[in-house]
Scaffold this active site. Structure first.
Site, PDB file in Angstrom:
ATOM      1  N   LYS A  23      -4.766  -0.704  12.514  1.00 19.21           N
ATOM      2  CA  LYS A  23      -5.730  -0.571  13.617  1.00 19.21           C
ATOM      3  C   LYS A  23      -5.096  -0.529  14.993  1.00 19.21           C
ATOM      4  CE  LYS A  23      -7.725  -4.255  11.926  1.00 19.21           C
ATOM      5  NZ  LYS A  23      -7.194  -4.262  10.564  1.00 19.21           N
ATOM      6  N   VAL A  47       0.838  -1.198   0.000  1.00 20.63           N
ATOM      7  CA  VAL A  47       0.000   0.000   0.000  1.00 20.63           C
ATOM      8  C   VAL A  47       0.875   1.251   0.000  1.00 20.63           C
ATOM      9  CG1 VAL A  47      -1.776   1.281   1.238  1.00 20.63           C
ATOM     10  CG2 VAL A  47      -1.849  -1.217   1.189  1.00 20.63           C
ATOM     11  N   LYS A 104     -12.132  -3.882  14.256  1.00 19.19           N
ATOM     12  CA  LYS A 104     -12.786  -2.876  13.404  1.00 19.19           C
ATOM     13  C   LYS A 104     -14.075  -2.374  14.053  1.00 19.19           C
ATOM     14  CE  LYS A 104     -10.760  -4.398   9.065  1.00 19.19           C
ATOM     15  NZ  LYS A 104     -10.795  -5.471   8.054  1.00 19.19           N
TER      16      LYS A 104
END
Ligand code: ASP
Ligand code: MG
Length: 782
Positions: free
Chosen positions: A540, A438, A643
Site C-alpha cells: 500500500k 507471496v 486501505k
C-alpha cells in the site's frame, strides 16, 4: 581515455563520394587514438581474386585487362579526393606496386595473400591522406605489422604489445583490415570479409570500449530488408544469436567477429555509413537482450555428408575456402553446408571421406528462441508447401530450423514467412520484485499463467529482484529452474543499476510487479515509469503516499499511457477495486463504502465472546502468525485506514491519510512503550474492550472494527476507521472470523448494498490476485 575502433566495409568506400562521407563520420566521431579499420574499396577484393584466377590459368590477356581495371579504379579515387601533391605521391606508390605485380606474374612468383592484401592497403592509404588533407592527424597503418600469426594461430600477447606500442600517439590510426603476417613476414589473410574480425581483434588488443561496424545497412534485421520491406531492425541482438546468424552465412557479421569480444565488456554496434544518424543495432552480451526471431536465406549451397569429422576440421576447411561453413549432426551423421563454388576444394581436402548429398540448394533458416523453434518449424513447412517450394532437406536444432530447397526463396515467400513467423514485438517483460511468501508463490504460478497468456502476448519474466540482489535475463528466466538460476547468477545491486538494467530491456512493454514490503522500493516508481514500465503493486505504500507525490505519479503514468494496478493492496484477491471501477464505468456513483478490511481485526472481533479476555485472543492470533510481529500495529487501525484511503482515491476522492479519522482498538496510552511493557498492562486493554463490548450488547448490537466512508449529497466526505456497533443481522456482524467484507452503496445499490466478502489475506489468494492484475494488463496491451 576510452578508445573506439570503427570499421568501414567495402560498400562504405565504393566511390570518392563514399570516402568523403566516411571522412565526415570519422571527423565527427573519432578522437585521438581511435582506430579506423578499412576494407578494400567496393568489390576490389573480388577483382583481385579474379586477377589471381587469371594468373593461375595463365590467362595473360585477362590478367592485364583486370590489372588495368584495378588501376583505373584506384586512379579515379585518388584524383577525385586528393590535392596535387598527395596525388603525385599516391599515384607513384600505386604505379610501383602495379608494376611489381606485373613483374611477379611474369616471373611466376605471385603470392595469393600478398596480392589480395593490396585492396586494404590502398584504402587505408587514400583515407589517411584524405583525412590529413582535411587537417586531421591521421596515420596509415599496415596491419601486417600489428597482427602476427604462428602456425596459423594469432600471437595475442605479442600482438597486443605491438599494438600498444605502435598506436599510442594522439592521432587517428587508419588500419588495413583483412590482413596479417606470419613469422616469416609473409602476408596471411583473415578470411573473406575478415575486416570485421580485424576490428574486434584490434579492439581487444588496445582495450577499446567499443567497436562500430559501419556498413550499408542500418543494423541487424529480422530478415533481409532489401527483400522484405517490413523487416524489423532490432536495436539489440545478443552475441550468441549474432554468432549463429554469422555461421549460417548471414552477411551482416562475419563468423569470427565476435570471438575477440568474449569475456570483455567491449560494445559492438552495427550502423550505416549511408545514414550515420540512424540508431544502430547493438550486439550485446547474453542476458542483456531477449532472443529475437530471424529468417536468413541461402544460395547455391551443397550439402555434404562426412564420415568422422575431426575436431577443428570445419574451422580449417573454412580457412581453406575463406568462407564460413555451417555444420551440424543429425541421426549420427555429420553434414556440411558448403558454397557450391568451393565444394570441389572441400571434397579434395576431405579426400574420400565425404560425398555430396544434395547439390545447388537454396533455402532459408529460421533462428529463434528454443521455446519457439518446433512451432515455427512446422508453420514454416506449411507455408513453404503452400507456396509449392519443395524442401529437399531440413534440419531442426535447438535454436534454428533450416530448410534446403531446390528453388530460391523469392521475396514474396520470404515476406510471407516473415509476416507469419516473426514476432512483431507483441511482448511484455515482467520484473518481479520481492520473493517473500507471496512472491515465491507468484513466480510458481507464473509457470502456468504465462503459457496461458501466450496466445495474447509473449509474456516473459525477465528479472527477479530482492532487496540486495537481482537476477536479470532478458531472454526470460527459466521458470522451472529459477531458484537454481538465482543461486548461480543473482548479483548485488544499487538502485541506479537496477534502473539501468530495466532501461536496457528491449521489450515493447514492461511491468514492475512490486510484491515487496519495502517503502523505499515504492519510492522508485517514478524512475520505473520513466523507463516506460507499467506497475502492479501488492503493497500500500505508493497508493497511500502523500497526495502530491501520488498525483504526480498518476500524471506521469497518464502522460506515458501506462497502467498501474494494485488489486491486492486492499482485500488481497477480492476484486473490490475491480467492482468499484466497474460500477463507475457503468455510470454509477458510489456513496458509501463500509467494511472490515483487516483479517486480524476481523478474527479478533468475531472470535470474542466474553469467555476469554481480549488480550488472550491477541496473543493467540500472534502465535498463529495472524498479526504483525507487534500486534499493536494491527490494533492501531492504521492498516485499515490506509486501505480505506486507497478505496477513497479509487472513487476519485483526493484525500490523504490524515483525512481519515482513526480510532485505535486499544486505549491510546498502550501505543507507547515496548511490547514487553504492553504485556504487563494487558488488563488495561481487556478492561477497555469489555467496556466497549458491554456498551454494544446494551444496545442490542455487536462490536466490530470497521472502516466507513460516506460521500454526502452536499459533496462532503466523512471517513473513519474505528469501533462500530453493528446490527446483529448485518453482514458485517455475521462475518466468518478472519474474512474481509466490503459493503458498497451506490445509486444502483442503495437499499440493498453490494457485498463482497471472503479471505482478505493468504499467499495463494494474494498471488492469484496479482495474476489477475497481470491478466488485466495483458488484455489492455494485446
Ligand atoms: N576486402 C576483404 C573481402 O572483401 C575483407 C573485407 O571486406 O572484410 O573479403
Ligand atoms: Mg567486405
Amino acid at each position: 581515455m576510452t578508445k573506439v575502433v570503427h570499421k568501414f566495409g567495402g560498400s562504405s568506400l565504393s566511390s570518392a563520394a563514399r570516402y568523403q562521407a566516411v571522412a565526415q563520420i570519422v571527423l565527427s566521431q573519432c578522437q585521438a587514438k581511435d582506430c579506423v579499420v578499412v576494407s578494400a574499396a567496393g568489390k576490389t577484393t573480388n577483382t583481385l581474386v579474379k586477377l589471381w584466377d587469371s594468373y593461375q590459368q595463365d590467362d595473360n590477356q585477362g590478367f592485364s585487362d583486370i590489372l588495368l581495371q584495378i588501376e583505373n579504379h584506384q586512379i579515379e579515387l585518388i584524383c577525385a579526393l586528393l590535392n596535387a601533391d598527395e596525388q603525385r605521391a599516391l599515384l607513384g606508390c600505386l604505379r610501383q606496386e602495379l608494376q611489381a605485380i606485373g613483374e611477379a606474374c611474369k616471373h611466376n612468383t605471385l603470392h595469393e595473400a600478398s596480392l589480395l592484401a593490396h585492396g586494404e592497403v590502398w584504402s587505408a592509404r587514400i583515407l589517411a591522406s584524405y583525412l590529413t588533407q582535411l587537417g586531421t592527424k591521421a596515420l596509415n597503418i599496415d596491419a601486417r605489422n600489428l597482427f602476427k600469426l604462428h602456425h596459423g594461430q594469432l600471437l595475442h600477447q605479442q600482438n597486443k604489445q605491438t599494438c600498444n606500442e605502435l598506436l599510442s600517439e594522439p592521432m587517428i590510426y587508419i588500419v588495413t583490415g583483412f590482413i596479417a603476417s606470419n613469422m616469416a613476414g609473409q602476408t596471411v589473410t583473415l578470411g573473406r570479409n575478415g575486416s570485421d574480425y580485424s576490428a574486434t581483434l584490434l579492439a581487444n588488443y588496445i582495450d577499446a570500449s567499443a567497436v562500430s561496424i559501419w556498413t550499408d545497412t542500418q543494423g541487424v534485421y529480422s530478415t533481409d530488408p532489401r527483400k522484405v520491406a517490413s523487416a524489423i531492425k532490432y536495436s539489440k541482438v545478443c552475441r550468441s544469436q549474432a554468432n549463429l546468424l554469422a555461421r549460417l552465412g548471414n552477411p551482416v557479421l562475419h563468423a569470427k567477429t565476435l570471438s575477440p569480444l568474449k569475456n570483455t565488456a567491449i560494445k559492438l554496434q552495427v550502423r550505416s555509413s549511408f545514414e550515420p544518424e540512424a540508431s544502430p543495432t547493438e550486439v550485446v552480451k547474453e542476458g542483456y537482450s531477449k532472443e529475437k526471431r530471424f529468417i536468413t536465406t541461402f544460395n547455391e549451397l551443397d550439402l555434404i555428408r562426412v564420415d568422422g569429422l575431426g575436431q577443428g576440421e570445419v574451422g580449417e576447411l573454412s580457412q581453406l575456402i575463406q568462407h564460413s561453413i555451417h555444420h551440424f549432426e543429425t541421426d549420427g551423421e555429420a553434414y556440411l553446408l558448403v558454397p557450391a563454388a568451393n565444394t570441389h576444394t572441400v571434397l579434395q581436402a576431405l579426400s574420400g571421406r565425404a560425398n555430396i548429398v544434395e547439390s545447388a540448394l537454396q533455402g532459408c533458416a529460421i533462428v529463434a528462441p528454443s521455446a519457439d523453434i518446433l512451432y515455427l518449424q512446422s508453420q514454416a513447412r506449411q507455408i513453404l508447401s503452400r507456396q509449392d517450394v519443395v524442401v529437399r532437406f531440413s534440419h531442426t536444432a535447438s535454436k534454428y530450423a533450416l530448410f534446403l530447397t531446390d528453388q530460391a526463396i523469392d521475396s514474396d515467400t520470404l515476406a510471407l514467412l516473415h509476416d507469419k513467423l516473426i514476432n512483431k514485438g507483441r511482448e511484455l517483460g515482467v520484473i518481479i520484485a520481492g520473493l517473500g511468501n507471496v512472491g515465491e508463490v507468484f513466480v510458481e504460478q507464473c509457470r502456468k499463467q504465462v503459457s496461458r497468456l501466450h496466445d495474447q502476448l509473449d509474456v516473459k519474466i525477465v528479472a527477479l529482484v530482492r532487496s540486495k540482489e537481482m537476477l536479470f535475463c532478458a531472454s526470460g528466466i527459466a521458470l522451472n529452474n529459477w531458484q537454481q538460476q538465482w543461486q548461480n547468477e543473482a548479483v548485488a545491486y544499487e538502485n541506479d543499476e537496477l534502473i539501468e538494467r530495466i532501461a536496457e530491456l528491449d521489450y515493447e512493454h514492461k511491468v514492475v510487479v512490486d510484491i515487496t514490503a519495502s517503502e523505499s522500493f515504492s519510492k522508485l516508481y517514478p524512475s520505473f515509469v520513466k523507463q516506460d514500465c507499467h506497475l502492479i503493486s501488492a503493497n500500500k505504500y505508493a497508493g497511500t503516499a502523500d497526495s502530491q507525490w501520488y498525483q504526480t505519479l498518476r500524471e506521469q503514468l497518464n502522460e506515458r499511457e501506462l497502467y498501474w494496478r494494485y488489486n491486492t493492496s486492499v482485500g488481497a484477491g477480492l476484486p473490490v477495486n475491480f467492482a468499484l471501477a466497474d460500477l463507475q464505468h457503468s455510470g454509477d456513483k458510489i456513496t458509501h463504502i463500509e467494511g472490515v478490511f483487516s483479517g486480524t481485526l476481523s478474527w479478533l472481533c468475531s472470535s470474542f465472546d466474553g469467555s476469554k479476555p481480549f488480550s488472550e485472543l491477541v496473543l493467540a492470533a500472534q502465535k498463529m502468525g495472524y498479526t504483525e510481529p507487534d500486534p499493536r500495529e494491527d490494533l492501531s487501525g492504521r492498516d485499515m485506514q490506509r486501505k480505506l484511503l486507497i478505496l477513497a482515491r479509487d472513487i476519485g476522492l483526493n484525500l490523504d491519510v490524515k483525512d481519515i479519522q482513526l480510532e485505535p482498538l486499544m486505549p491510546a496510552e498502550l501505543a507507547q512503550g515496548s511490547w514487553d511493557e504492553f504485556l504487563t498492562r494487558r488488563d488495561t486493554l481487556d478492561a477497555f474492550y469489555n467496556q466497549q463490548h458491554e456498551c454494544a450488547v446494551g444496545q442490542g448490537k455487536v462490536l466490530r472494527y470497521t472502516g466507513a466512508l460516506t460521500l454526502h449529497e452536499n459533496g462532503n466526505v466523512t471517513a473513519k476507521v474505528g469501533i462500530a456497533f453493528v446490527d446483529k443481522s448485518s453482514a458485517i456482524a455475521n462475518l466468518t472470523p478472519g474474512d474481509n467484507i466490503f459493503v458498497i452503496k451506490s445509486l444502483w445499490y442503495d437499499n440493498n448494498p453490494l457485498v463482497l466478502q471472503g479471505p482478505g489475506a493468504g499467499k495463494e489468494v494474494t498471488s492469484a490476485g496479482i495474476h489477475s492484475d497481470l491478466y488485466w494488463l495483458v488484455q489492455r496491451l494485446k
